[in-house]
Design a protein around this motif. Sequence first.
Motif, PDB file in Angstrom:
ATOM      1  N   ILE A  86      44.844  21.505  28.129  1.00  0.00           N
ATOM      2  CA  ILE A  86      45.910  20.696  28.733  1.00  0.00           C
ATOM      3  C   ILE A  86      47.091  20.446  27.790  1.00  0.00           C
ATOM      4  O   ILE A  86      48.225  20.279  28.223  1.00  0.00           O
ATOM      5  CB  ILE A  86      45.326  19.375  29.281  1.00  0.00           C
ATOM      6  CG1 ILE A  86      46.359  18.623  30.131  1.00  0.00           C
ATOM      7  CG2 ILE A  86      44.787  18.497  28.156  1.00  0.00           C
ATOM      8  CD1 ILE A  86      45.800  17.500  30.969  1.00  0.00           C
ATOM      9  N   MET A  87      46.833  20.449  26.459  1.00  0.00           N
ATOM     10  CA  MET A  87      47.864  20.136  25.455  1.00  0.00           C
ATOM     11  C   MET A  87      48.576  18.816  25.825  1.00  0.00           C
ATOM     12  O   MET A  87      49.803  18.757  25.990  1.00  0.00           O
ATOM     13  CB  MET A  87      48.872  21.289  25.311  1.00  0.00           C
ATOM     14  CG  MET A  87      48.273  22.574  24.778  1.00  0.00           C
ATOM     15  SD  MET A  87      47.704  22.523  23.063  1.00  0.00           S
ATOM     16  CE  MET A  87      49.194  22.826  22.130  1.00  0.00           C
ATOM     17  N   GLU A  88      47.781  17.758  25.913  1.00  0.00           N
ATOM     18  CA  GLU A  88      48.300  16.433  26.292  1.00  0.00           C
ATOM     19  C   GLU A  88      49.196  15.893  25.166  1.00  0.00           C
ATOM     20  O   GLU A  88      48.763  15.802  24.022  1.00  0.00           O
ATOM     21  CB  GLU A  88      47.105  15.493  26.536  1.00  0.00           C
ATOM     22  CG  GLU A  88      47.473  14.157  27.133  1.00  0.00           C
ATOM     23  CD  GLU A  88      48.113  14.289  28.506  1.00  0.00           C
ATOM     24  OE1 GLU A  88      47.453  14.814  29.410  1.00  0.00           O
ATOM     25  OE2 GLU A  88      49.280  13.901  28.645  1.00  0.00           O
ATOM     26  N   THR A  89      50.433  15.538  25.518  1.00  0.00           N
ATOM     27  CA  THR A  89      51.422  15.204  24.479  1.00  0.00           C
ATOM     28  C   THR A  89      51.247  13.829  23.854  1.00  0.00           C
ATOM     29  O   THR A  89      51.708  13.581  22.747  1.00  0.00           O
ATOM     30  CB  THR A  89      52.852  15.246  25.055  1.00  0.00           C
ATOM     31  OG1 THR A  89      52.935  14.281  26.106  1.00  0.00           O
ATOM     32  CG2 THR A  89      53.194  16.617  25.584  1.00  0.00           C
TER      33      THR A  89
ATOM     34  N   ASN B  56      52.676  11.328  25.304  1.00  0.00           N
ATOM     35  CA  ASN B  56      53.871  10.614  25.790  1.00  0.00           C
ATOM     36  C   ASN B  56      53.742  10.230  27.256  1.00  0.00           C
ATOM     37  O   ASN B  56      54.598   9.544  27.798  1.00  0.00           O
ATOM     38  CB  ASN B  56      55.119  11.492  25.664  1.00  0.00           C
ATOM     39  CG  ASN B  56      55.433  11.847  24.246  1.00  0.00           C
ATOM     40  OD1 ASN B  56      55.223  11.051  23.343  1.00  0.00           O
ATOM     41  ND2 ASN B  56      55.903  13.070  24.028  1.00  0.00           N
TER      42      ASN B  56
ATOM     43  N   GLU C 143      50.022  26.547  13.386  1.00  0.00           N
ATOM     44  CA  GLU C 143      49.828  25.111  13.560  1.00  0.00           C
ATOM     45  C   GLU C 143      50.676  24.707  14.760  1.00  0.00           C
ATOM     46  O   GLU C 143      51.889  24.913  14.757  1.00  0.00           O
ATOM     47  CB  GLU C 143      50.283  24.359  12.308  1.00  0.00           C
ATOM     48  CG  GLU C 143      49.359  24.559  11.114  1.00  0.00           C
ATOM     49  CD  GLU C 143      50.104  24.484   9.787  1.00  0.00           C
ATOM     50  OE1 GLU C 143      51.083  23.726   9.691  1.00  0.00           O
ATOM     51  OE2 GLU C 143      49.709  25.201   8.854  1.00  0.00           O
ATOM     52  N   PHE C 144      50.032  24.168  15.765  1.00  0.00           N
ATOM     53  CA  PHE C 144      50.740  23.788  16.988  1.00  0.00           C
ATOM     54  C   PHE C 144      51.028  22.296  17.002  1.00  0.00           C
ATOM     55  O   PHE C 144      50.183  21.489  16.590  1.00  0.00           O
ATOM     56  CB  PHE C 144      49.892  24.100  18.229  1.00  0.00           C
ATOM     57  CG  PHE C 144      49.622  25.563  18.469  1.00  0.00           C
ATOM     58  CD1 PHE C 144      50.592  26.524  18.213  1.00  0.00           C
ATOM     59  CD2 PHE C 144      48.399  25.975  18.979  1.00  0.00           C
ATOM     60  CE1 PHE C 144      50.342  27.869  18.456  1.00  0.00           C
ATOM     61  CE2 PHE C 144      48.136  27.315  19.223  1.00  0.00           C
ATOM     62  CZ  PHE C 144      49.113  28.259  18.963  1.00  0.00           C
ATOM     63  N   GLY C 145      52.189  21.920  17.532  1.00  0.00           N
ATOM     64  CA  GLY C 145      52.500  20.519  17.807  1.00  0.00           C
ATOM     65  C   GLY C 145      52.455  20.294  19.307  1.00  0.00           C
ATOM     66  O   GLY C 145      52.047  21.180  20.074  1.00  0.00           O
ATOM     67  N   THR C 146      52.913  19.127  19.734  1.00  0.00           N
ATOM     68  CA  THR C 146      52.883  18.809  21.172  1.00  0.00           C
ATOM     69  C   THR C 146      53.939  19.611  21.939  1.00  0.00           C
ATOM     70  O   THR C 146      53.920  19.633  23.163  1.00  0.00           O
ATOM     71  CB  THR C 146      53.141  17.314  21.401  1.00  0.00           C
ATOM     72  OG1 THR C 146      54.330  16.950  20.681  1.00  0.00           O
ATOM     73  CG2 THR C 146      51.990  16.467  20.906  1.00  0.00           C
ATOM     74  N   GLY C 147      54.855  20.265  21.222  1.00  0.00           N
ATOM     75  CA  GLY C 147      55.911  21.047  21.870  1.00  0.00           C
ATOM     76  C   GLY C 147      55.471  22.429  22.310  1.00  0.00           C
ATOM     77  O   GLY C 147      56.274  23.189  22.845  1.00  0.00           O
ATOM     78  N   ILE C 148      54.193  22.755  22.088  1.00  0.00           N
ATOM     79  CA  ILE C 148      53.659  24.033  22.587  1.00  0.00           C
ATOM     80  C   ILE C 148      53.090  23.788  23.994  1.00  0.00           C
ATOM     81  O   ILE C 148      52.440  22.773  24.251  1.00  0.00           O
ATOM     82  CB  ILE C 148      52.602  24.602  21.608  1.00  0.00           C
ATOM     83  CG1 ILE C 148      53.278  25.112  20.315  1.00  0.00           C
ATOM     84  CG2 ILE C 148      51.765  25.720  22.242  1.00  0.00           C
ATOM     85  CD1 ILE C 148      54.186  26.338  20.475  1.00  0.00           C
ATOM     86  N   SER C 149      53.362  24.722  24.905  1.00  0.00           N
ATOM     87  CA  SER C 149      52.976  24.565  26.307  1.00  0.00           C
ATOM     88  C   SER C 149      51.467  24.462  26.483  1.00  0.00           C
ATOM     89  O   SER C 149      50.703  24.919  25.634  1.00  0.00           O
ATOM     90  CB  SER C 149      53.470  25.762  27.121  1.00  0.00           C
ATOM     91  OG  SER C 149      54.853  25.897  27.000  1.00  0.00           O
ATOM     92  N   ALA C 150      51.051  23.887  27.613  1.00  0.00           N
ATOM     93  CA  ALA C 150      49.642  23.871  27.996  1.00  0.00           C
ATOM     94  C   ALA C 150      49.120  25.307  28.016  1.00  0.00           C
ATOM     95  O   ALA C 150      49.893  26.240  28.247  1.00  0.00           O
ATOM     96  CB  ALA C 150      49.479  23.233  29.367  1.00  0.00           C
TER      97      ALA C 150
END
Lengths: 161, 107
Positions: free
Chosen positions: B28-31, B33, B63-70
Amino acid sequence: MRDLARITQFDRRQFLLSATAAAGLLPLITKAAHGETALERSRQFEETFARLTHGVTPVAEKIVVDLPELADNGNFVPITMTVASPMTDADYVKTIHIVSTANPVALVATFHLSPVNAVARVQSRMRLAKTQDVIVLAELSSGEMLISTTKVGVTIGGCGD
Amino acid sequence: MAANPRIKLPESAKIGEVIEVKSLITHIMETGNRHDKYGKLIPRDIINLFVAKYAGQEVFRAEFGTGISANPFVAFQMRVPGPGTFEFSWTDDHGVTTVATAPLALT
Protein backbone atom coordinates in the motif's frame (compact mmCIF):
# COMPACT_ATOMS: atom_id res chain seq x y z
CA MET A 1 -5.17 56.49 -54.48
CA ARG A 2 -6.56 53.03 -54.66
CA ASP A 3 -3.24 51.70 -53.55
CA LEU A 4 -3.09 54.11 -50.70
CA ALA A 5 -6.59 53.13 -49.63
CA ARG A 6 -5.62 49.49 -49.64
CA ILE A 7 -2.56 50.22 -47.57
CA THR A 8 -4.58 52.21 -45.10
CA GLN A 9 -7.12 49.46 -44.84
CA PHE A 10 -4.40 46.88 -44.38
CA ASP A 11 -2.75 48.97 -41.73
CA ARG A 12 -5.97 49.38 -39.87
CA ARG A 13 -6.63 45.66 -39.95
CA GLN A 14 -3.11 44.90 -38.89
CA PHE A 15 -3.35 47.38 -36.09
CA LEU A 16 -6.57 45.80 -34.91
CA LEU A 17 -5.07 42.34 -35.13
CA SER A 18 -1.96 43.22 -33.23
CA ALA A 19 -3.93 45.18 -30.65
CA THR A 20 -6.23 42.23 -30.03
CA ALA A 21 -3.28 39.89 -29.91
CA ALA A 22 -1.43 42.10 -27.50
CA ALA A 23 -4.44 42.55 -25.25
CA GLY A 24 -5.21 38.85 -25.28
CA LEU A 25 -1.73 37.42 -25.04
CA LEU A 26 0.12 39.82 -22.84
CA PRO A 27 -1.54 38.69 -19.59
CA LEU A 28 -0.88 35.07 -20.61
CA ILE A 29 2.79 35.75 -21.25
CA THR A 30 3.16 37.62 -17.98
CA LYS A 31 1.35 34.82 -16.18
CA ALA A 32 3.62 32.19 -17.75
CA ALA A 33 6.72 34.16 -16.83
CA HIS A 34 5.46 34.45 -13.28
CA GLY A 35 4.55 30.76 -13.22
CA GLU A 36 8.14 29.77 -14.01
CA THR A 37 9.56 31.72 -11.13
CA ALA A 38 6.70 31.27 -8.69
CA LEU A 39 6.93 27.45 -8.40
CA GLU A 40 7.25 27.11 -4.65
CA ARG A 41 10.02 25.06 -3.13
CA SER A 42 9.42 23.73 0.36
CA ARG A 43 11.77 24.46 3.24
CA GLN A 44 12.21 20.72 3.64
CA PHE A 45 13.32 20.57 0.02
CA GLU A 46 15.96 23.24 0.62
CA GLU A 47 17.26 21.40 3.70
CA THR A 48 17.30 18.01 1.94
CA PHE A 49 19.01 19.52 -1.11
CA ALA A 50 21.71 21.10 1.08
CA ARG A 51 22.27 17.81 2.94
CA LEU A 52 22.51 15.73 -0.26
CA THR A 53 24.84 18.13 -2.08
CA HIS A 54 26.96 18.76 1.09
CA GLY A 55 28.61 21.92 -0.27
CA VAL A 56 29.20 20.63 -3.81
CA THR A 57 27.60 22.74 -6.57
CA PRO A 58 25.84 20.33 -8.92
CA VAL A 59 26.31 20.75 -12.68
CA ALA A 60 23.28 20.60 -14.99
CA GLU A 61 24.54 18.06 -17.53
CA LYS A 62 24.74 14.37 -18.43
CA ILE A 63 21.41 13.47 -16.79
CA VAL A 64 18.31 12.77 -18.84
CA VAL A 65 15.10 12.50 -16.84
CA ASP A 66 11.97 11.25 -18.50
CA LEU A 67 8.82 12.47 -16.74
CA PRO A 68 5.43 13.39 -18.19
CA GLU A 69 4.88 17.12 -18.76
CA LEU A 70 1.42 16.67 -17.31
CA ALA A 71 0.51 13.90 -14.87
CA ASP A 72 -3.22 13.14 -14.73
CA ASN A 73 -2.78 11.10 -11.57
CA GLY A 74 -0.21 12.31 -9.06
CA ASN A 75 -0.30 8.94 -7.29
CA PHE A 76 1.39 7.23 -10.16
CA VAL A 77 3.99 9.13 -12.18
CA PRO A 78 6.54 7.07 -14.14
CA ILE A 79 10.12 8.37 -14.00
CA THR A 80 13.21 7.21 -15.90
CA MET A 81 16.65 8.60 -15.04
CA THR A 82 19.68 8.05 -17.26
CA VAL A 83 23.15 9.38 -16.50
CA ALA A 84 25.80 9.41 -19.22
CA SER A 85 28.67 7.62 -17.46
CA PRO A 86 31.27 5.05 -18.52
CA MET A 87 30.41 3.10 -15.30
CA THR A 88 34.00 1.89 -14.92
CA ASP A 89 35.84 1.39 -11.61
CA ALA A 90 37.51 4.78 -12.18
CA ASP A 91 34.37 6.72 -13.10
CA TYR A 92 30.85 5.65 -12.17
CA VAL A 93 27.58 6.93 -10.75
CA LYS A 94 27.39 6.12 -7.03
CA THR A 95 23.95 7.41 -6.15
CA ILE A 96 20.90 8.93 -7.79
CA HIS A 97 18.39 10.86 -5.66
CA ILE A 98 14.88 11.97 -6.57
CA VAL A 99 13.93 15.11 -4.64
CA SER A 100 10.48 16.69 -4.72
CA THR A 101 10.14 20.45 -4.27
CA ALA A 102 6.52 20.38 -3.04
CA ASN A 103 5.65 16.95 -1.58
CA PRO A 104 5.15 16.60 2.20
CA VAL A 105 8.40 14.58 2.26
CA ALA A 106 11.11 15.97 -0.02
CA LEU A 107 13.36 12.92 -0.48
CA VAL A 108 11.46 10.50 -2.70
CA ALA A 109 14.12 7.83 -3.19
CA THR A 110 17.83 7.12 -3.32
CA PHE A 111 19.32 4.52 -5.66
CA HIS A 112 22.81 3.06 -5.15
CA LEU A 113 24.74 1.93 -8.20
CA SER A 114 28.18 0.49 -8.97
CA PRO A 115 30.22 -0.44 -12.07
CA VAL A 116 28.38 -3.81 -12.29
CA ASN A 117 25.32 -1.86 -13.51
CA ALA A 118 27.24 -0.88 -16.71
CA VAL A 119 24.44 1.54 -17.67
CA ALA A 120 23.32 4.17 -15.16
CA ARG A 121 19.60 4.00 -15.83
CA VAL A 122 16.88 3.56 -13.20
CA GLN A 123 13.13 3.53 -13.59
CA SER A 124 10.46 3.86 -10.92
CA ARG A 125 7.04 5.35 -10.21
CA MET A 126 6.52 8.31 -7.93
CA ARG A 127 3.87 10.42 -6.23
CA LEU A 128 3.45 14.15 -6.80
CA ALA A 129 1.22 16.15 -4.43
CA LYS A 130 0.86 19.06 -6.88
CA THR A 131 2.48 20.82 -9.85
CA GLN A 132 6.16 21.21 -9.08
CA ASP A 133 9.79 20.85 -10.13
CA VAL A 134 11.26 17.38 -9.69
CA ILE A 135 14.98 17.45 -9.01
CA VAL A 136 17.23 14.50 -9.81
CA LEU A 137 20.74 14.55 -8.33
CA ALA A 138 23.51 12.13 -9.26
CA GLU A 139 26.70 11.75 -7.24
CA LEU A 140 29.68 10.43 -9.18
CA SER A 141 32.59 8.37 -7.82
CA SER A 142 34.76 11.50 -8.29
CA GLY A 143 32.53 13.38 -5.84
CA GLU A 144 31.16 15.56 -8.64
CA MET A 145 27.39 16.09 -8.64
CA LEU A 146 24.96 16.41 -11.53
CA ILE A 147 21.47 17.89 -11.44
CA SER A 148 18.36 17.82 -13.58
CA THR A 149 15.18 19.86 -13.03
CA THR A 150 11.88 18.84 -14.60
CA LYS A 151 8.58 20.67 -14.17
CA VAL A 152 5.59 18.35 -13.96
CA GLY A 153 2.00 19.60 -14.02
CA VAL A 154 -0.33 17.60 -11.78
CA THR A 155 -4.10 17.40 -12.32
CA ILE A 156 -5.02 15.23 -9.32
CA GLY A 157 -2.43 15.22 -6.54
CA GLY A 158 -1.01 12.14 -4.87
CA CYS A 159 0.42 11.80 -1.35
CA GLY A 160 -2.48 13.49 0.30
CA ASP A 161 -5.69 12.76 2.04
CA MET B 1 1.70 -6.15 4.27
CA ALA B 2 3.90 -6.89 1.33
CA ALA B 3 2.68 -9.56 -1.07
CA ASN B 4 3.31 -11.07 -4.45
CA PRO B 5 6.94 -10.07 -5.14
CA ARG B 6 7.76 -10.22 -8.83
CA ILE B 7 11.08 -10.23 -10.72
CA LYS B 8 11.22 -9.79 -14.47
CA LEU B 9 14.37 -10.91 -16.26
CA PRO B 10 15.13 -11.45 -19.94
CA GLU B 11 14.36 -15.01 -21.04
CA SER B 12 18.05 -15.63 -21.53
CA ALA B 13 21.26 -13.62 -21.48
CA LYS B 14 24.94 -13.91 -22.36
CA ILE B 15 27.84 -13.32 -20.01
CA GLY B 16 28.96 -9.71 -20.50
CA GLU B 17 25.58 -8.60 -21.83
CA VAL B 18 23.81 -5.64 -20.18
CA ILE B 19 20.32 -6.67 -19.09
CA GLU B 20 17.36 -4.84 -17.60
CA VAL B 21 16.01 -6.20 -14.32
CA LYS B 22 12.52 -5.20 -13.19
CA SER B 23 10.96 -5.72 -9.79
CA LEU B 24 7.52 -5.12 -8.35
CA ILE B 25 5.83 -5.93 -5.05
CA THR B 26 2.27 -5.42 -3.86
CA HIS B 27 2.26 -2.92 -0.98
CA ILE B 28 0.00 0.00 0.00
CA MET B 29 2.95 2.39 0.69
CA GLU B 30 0.87 4.26 3.31
CA THR B 31 2.26 7.80 3.55
CA GLY B 32 1.27 8.65 7.12
CA ASN B 33 -0.49 11.80 5.85
CA ARG B 34 -3.90 10.24 5.32
CA HIS B 35 -6.78 10.09 7.79
CA ASP B 36 -9.31 7.30 8.25
CA LYS B 37 -13.07 7.95 8.22
CA TYR B 38 -12.98 8.88 11.94
CA GLY B 39 -10.33 11.55 11.29
CA LYS B 40 -7.56 9.51 12.87
CA LEU B 41 -4.15 9.62 11.18
CA ILE B 42 -3.25 6.35 9.45
CA PRO B 43 0.34 5.55 10.51
CA ARG B 44 3.09 5.42 7.90
CA ASP B 45 3.75 1.94 6.52
CA ILE B 46 6.04 1.68 3.51
CA ILE B 47 8.67 -0.54 1.95
CA ASN B 48 11.73 1.58 2.77
CA LEU B 49 14.50 -0.63 1.41
CA PHE B 50 15.01 -2.79 -1.65
CA VAL B 51 18.22 -4.75 -2.19
CA ALA B 52 19.14 -6.84 -5.24
CA LYS B 53 21.93 -9.40 -5.10
CA TYR B 54 23.29 -11.52 -7.91
CA ALA B 55 25.46 -14.56 -7.21
CA GLY B 56 25.68 -13.40 -3.60
CA GLN B 57 26.94 -9.89 -4.46
CA GLU B 58 24.88 -6.73 -4.03
CA VAL B 59 24.21 -5.21 -7.46
CA PHE B 60 21.58 -2.55 -6.67
CA ARG B 61 20.00 -0.90 -3.65
CA ALA B 62 17.08 1.52 -3.36
CA GLU B 63 15.90 3.48 -0.35
CA PHE B 64 12.27 4.44 -0.79
CA GLY B 65 10.42 7.32 0.88
CA THR B 66 6.68 7.98 1.01
CA GLY B 67 6.94 9.65 -2.43
CA ILE B 68 7.24 6.27 -4.16
CA SER B 69 3.92 4.97 -5.54
CA ALA B 70 1.96 2.08 -4.05
CA ASN B 71 3.20 -1.31 -5.29
CA PRO B 72 6.76 -0.03 -5.65
CA PHE B 73 8.34 -0.71 -9.02
CA VAL B 74 11.99 -0.32 -9.82
CA ALA B 75 14.08 -1.28 -12.86
CA PHE B 76 17.87 -1.21 -13.17
CA GLN B 77 20.60 -2.42 -15.52
CA MET B 78 23.31 -5.01 -14.92
CA ARG B 79 26.20 -6.42 -16.94
CA VAL B 80 26.02 -10.20 -16.45
CA PRO B 81 29.26 -11.14 -14.67
CA GLY B 82 28.72 -14.91 -14.89
CA PRO B 83 26.17 -17.54 -13.92
CA GLY B 84 24.03 -16.79 -10.90
CA THR B 85 20.69 -16.33 -9.22
CA PHE B 86 19.07 -13.04 -8.25
CA GLU B 87 17.99 -12.56 -4.67
CA PHE B 88 15.72 -9.58 -4.07
CA SER B 89 14.62 -8.35 -0.66
CA TRP B 90 12.07 -5.74 0.32
CA THR B 91 12.01 -4.43 3.90
CA ASP B 92 9.05 -2.55 5.41
CA ASP B 93 8.70 -0.07 8.31
CA HIS B 94 8.07 -2.96 10.76
CA GLY B 95 11.41 -4.52 9.80
CA VAL B 96 9.72 -7.39 7.98
CA THR B 97 11.67 -8.57 4.93
CA THR B 98 10.15 -10.33 1.92
CA VAL B 99 12.60 -12.28 -0.22
CA ALA B 100 12.27 -13.58 -3.78
CA THR B 101 14.82 -15.39 -5.92
CA ALA B 102 15.11 -15.99 -9.66
CA PRO B 103 17.90 -17.75 -11.58
CA LEU B 104 19.21 -16.07 -14.73
CA ALA B 105 19.17 -18.38 -17.77
CA LEU B 106 22.40 -18.09 -19.75
CA THR B 107 22.90 -18.95 -23.40
